[in-house]
Design a protein around this motif. Structure first.
Motif, PDB file in Angstrom:
ATOM      1  N   ARG A  19       1.005  -1.198  -0.183  1.00 48.87           N
ATOM      2  CA  ARG A  19      -0.011  -0.063  -0.147  1.00 48.87           C
ATOM      3  C   ARG A  19       0.767   1.201  -0.410  1.00 48.87           C
ATOM      4  O   ARG A  19       1.614   1.116   0.703  1.00 48.87           O
ATOM      5  CB  ARG A  19      -0.949  -0.354   1.149  1.00 48.87           C
ATOM      6  CG  ARG A  19      -2.265  -0.914   1.164  1.00 48.87           C
ATOM      7  CD  ARG A  19      -2.535  -0.725   2.153  1.00 48.87           C
ATOM      8  NE  ARG A  19      -3.988  -1.810   2.526  1.00 48.87           N
ATOM      9  CZ  ARG A  19      -5.256  -2.270   2.668  1.00 48.87           C
ATOM     10  NH1 ARG A  19      -5.636  -0.339   1.227  1.00 48.87           N
ATOM     11  NH2 ARG A  19      -5.824  -2.822   1.299  1.00 48.87           N
ATOM     12  N   PRO A  20       0.385   2.089  -0.950  1.00 45.39           N
ATOM     13  CA  PRO A  20       1.504   3.594  -1.258  1.00 45.39           C
ATOM     14  C   PRO A  20       0.923   4.298   1.028  1.00 45.39           C
ATOM     15  O   PRO A  20       0.121   3.791   1.329  1.00 45.39           O
ATOM     16  CB  PRO A  20       1.017   4.343  -1.886  1.00 45.39           C
ATOM     17  CG  PRO A  20      -0.393   3.704  -2.254  1.00 45.39           C
ATOM     18  CD  PRO A  20      -0.623   2.252  -1.938  1.00 45.39           C
ATOM     19  N   PRO A  21       1.784   5.389   0.694  1.00 40.71           N
ATOM     20  CA  PRO A  21       2.017   5.922   2.234  1.00 40.71           C
ATOM     21  C   PRO A  21       0.270   6.874   1.820  1.00 40.71           C
ATOM     22  O   PRO A  21       0.165   7.421   1.129  1.00 40.71           O
ATOM     23  CB  PRO A  21       3.420   6.519   1.973  1.00 40.71           C
ATOM     24  CG  PRO A  21       3.847   5.865   1.131  1.00 40.71           C
ATOM     25  CD  PRO A  21       3.573   5.439   0.711  1.00 40.71           C
ATOM     26  N   LEU A  26      -2.408  12.671  -1.783  1.00 41.65           N
ATOM     27  CA  LEU A  26      -2.087  14.316  -1.142  1.00 41.65           C
ATOM     28  C   LEU A  26      -1.670  15.147  -2.667  1.00 41.65           C
ATOM     29  O   LEU A  26      -2.110  15.878  -3.141  1.00 41.65           O
ATOM     30  CB  LEU A  26      -2.983  15.038  -0.410  1.00 41.65           C
ATOM     31  CG  LEU A  26      -3.921  14.325   0.208  1.00 41.65           C
ATOM     32  CD1 LEU A  26      -3.608  15.006   2.185  1.00 41.65           C
ATOM     33  CD2 LEU A  26      -5.270  14.597  -0.046  1.00 41.65           C
ATOM     34  N   LYS A  27      -0.325  14.137  -2.266  1.00 32.93           N
ATOM     35  CA  LYS A  27       1.097  15.216  -2.713  1.00 32.93           C
ATOM     36  C   LYS A  27       0.973  14.828  -4.479  1.00 32.93           C
ATOM     37  O   LYS A  27       1.127  16.292  -4.956  1.00 32.93           O
ATOM     38  CB  LYS A  27       2.033  14.893  -2.363  1.00 32.93           C
ATOM     39  CG  LYS A  27       2.614  14.767  -1.388  1.00 32.93           C
ATOM     40  CD  LYS A  27       3.917  13.700  -0.990  1.00 32.93           C
ATOM     41  CE  LYS A  27       4.281  13.983   0.816  1.00 32.93           C
ATOM     42  NZ  LYS A  27       5.339  13.385   1.055  1.00 32.93           N
ATOM     43  N   ILE A  28       0.388  14.111  -5.145  1.00 36.07           N
ATOM     44  CA  ILE A  28       0.184  14.053  -6.509  1.00 36.07           C
ATOM     45  C   ILE A  28      -1.314  14.600  -6.934  1.00 36.07           C
ATOM     46  O   ILE A  28      -0.108  16.006  -7.890  1.00 36.07           O
ATOM     47  CB  ILE A  28      -0.369  12.099  -7.226  1.00 36.07           C
ATOM     48  CG1 ILE A  28       1.168  11.548  -7.036  1.00 36.07           C
ATOM     49  CG2 ILE A  28      -0.802  12.184  -8.171  1.00 36.07           C
ATOM     50  CD1 ILE A  28       0.462  10.594  -6.912  1.00 36.07           C
ATOM     51  N   LYS A  29      -1.751  14.854  -6.152  1.00 37.16           N
ATOM     52  CA  LYS A  29      -2.929  16.036  -6.822  1.00 37.16           C
ATOM     53  C   LYS A  29      -2.378  17.341  -6.460  1.00 37.16           C
ATOM     54  O   LYS A  29      -2.921  18.648  -7.377  1.00 37.16           O
ATOM     55  CB  LYS A  29      -4.406  15.861  -5.331  1.00 37.16           C
ATOM     56  CG  LYS A  29      -5.454  14.494  -5.981  1.00 37.16           C
ATOM     57  CD  LYS A  29      -6.211  14.578  -5.071  1.00 37.16           C
ATOM     58  CE  LYS A  29      -6.845  13.374  -5.166  1.00 37.16           C
ATOM     59  NZ  LYS A  29      -8.450  12.980  -4.464  1.00 37.16           N
ATOM     60  N   GLU A  30      -1.859  17.857  -5.628  1.00 36.30           N
ATOM     61  CA  GLU A  30      -1.163  19.013  -5.038  1.00 36.30           C
ATOM     62  C   GLU A  30       0.137  18.987  -6.525  1.00 36.30           C
ATOM     63  O   GLU A  30      -0.276  20.450  -7.265  1.00 36.30           O
ATOM     64  CB  GLU A  30      -0.402  19.296  -4.107  1.00 36.30           C
ATOM     65  CG  GLU A  30      -1.623  19.419  -2.603  1.00 36.30           C
ATOM     66  CD  GLU A  30      -0.101  19.329  -0.796  1.00 36.30           C
ATOM     67  OE1 GLU A  30       0.458  19.380  -1.490  1.00 36.30           O
ATOM     68  OE2 GLU A  30      -1.238  19.401  -0.198  1.00 36.30           O
TER      69      GLU A  30
END
Length: 93
Positions: A19-21, A26-30
C-alpha cells in the motif's frame, strides 16, 4: 504445462500486499494543481507581449496620422505664401 501454471501461481503465495503511504495521493493532486496553475499563468503571460506590440502599433499609427495632418496644414500655408510671392514677380512680362 500444469506444473508450470502451478509453479507460477504458487510463487505468489509469500507476496505481501503493498500500500502506498497515506499522503502520496494528496501530494500528487497538489502537484497536478500546481502544474495547471503554472500552465494558465504561462498562457496569460504569452499574451502580454502580443498585447504590448498591438498597443505600440496603435500609438505609432495615431502619432503618424496626427503628424501627417499637421504637415499637410503646414504645406498648405507654405504653398499659399509662395504663390503670393510668385504672383508678385512678373519676371517675363
Amino acid at each position: 504445462m500444469e506444473a508450470w501454471k502451478n509453479k507460477v501461481l504458487n510463487s505468489l503465495d509469500g507476496v505481501k500486499e503493498v500500500r502506498p503511504p497515506e499522503g502520496n495521493l494528496l501530494k500528487i493532486k497538489e502537484k497536478i494543481k500546481e502544474r495547471k496553475s503554472k500552465e494558465i499563468h504561462k498562457q496569460q503571460s504569452q499574451w502580454m507581449p502580443v498585447a504590448a506590440v498591438i498597443v505600440m502599433l496603435l500609438c505609432a499609427n495615431v502619432f503618424v496620422v496626427s503628424n501627417y495632418f499637421s504637415y499637410q496644414n503646414d504645406m498648405e500655408q507654405v504653398s499659399d505664401s509662395y504663390s503670393d510671392m510668385i504672383s508678385d514677380f512678373n519676371i517675363y512680362e
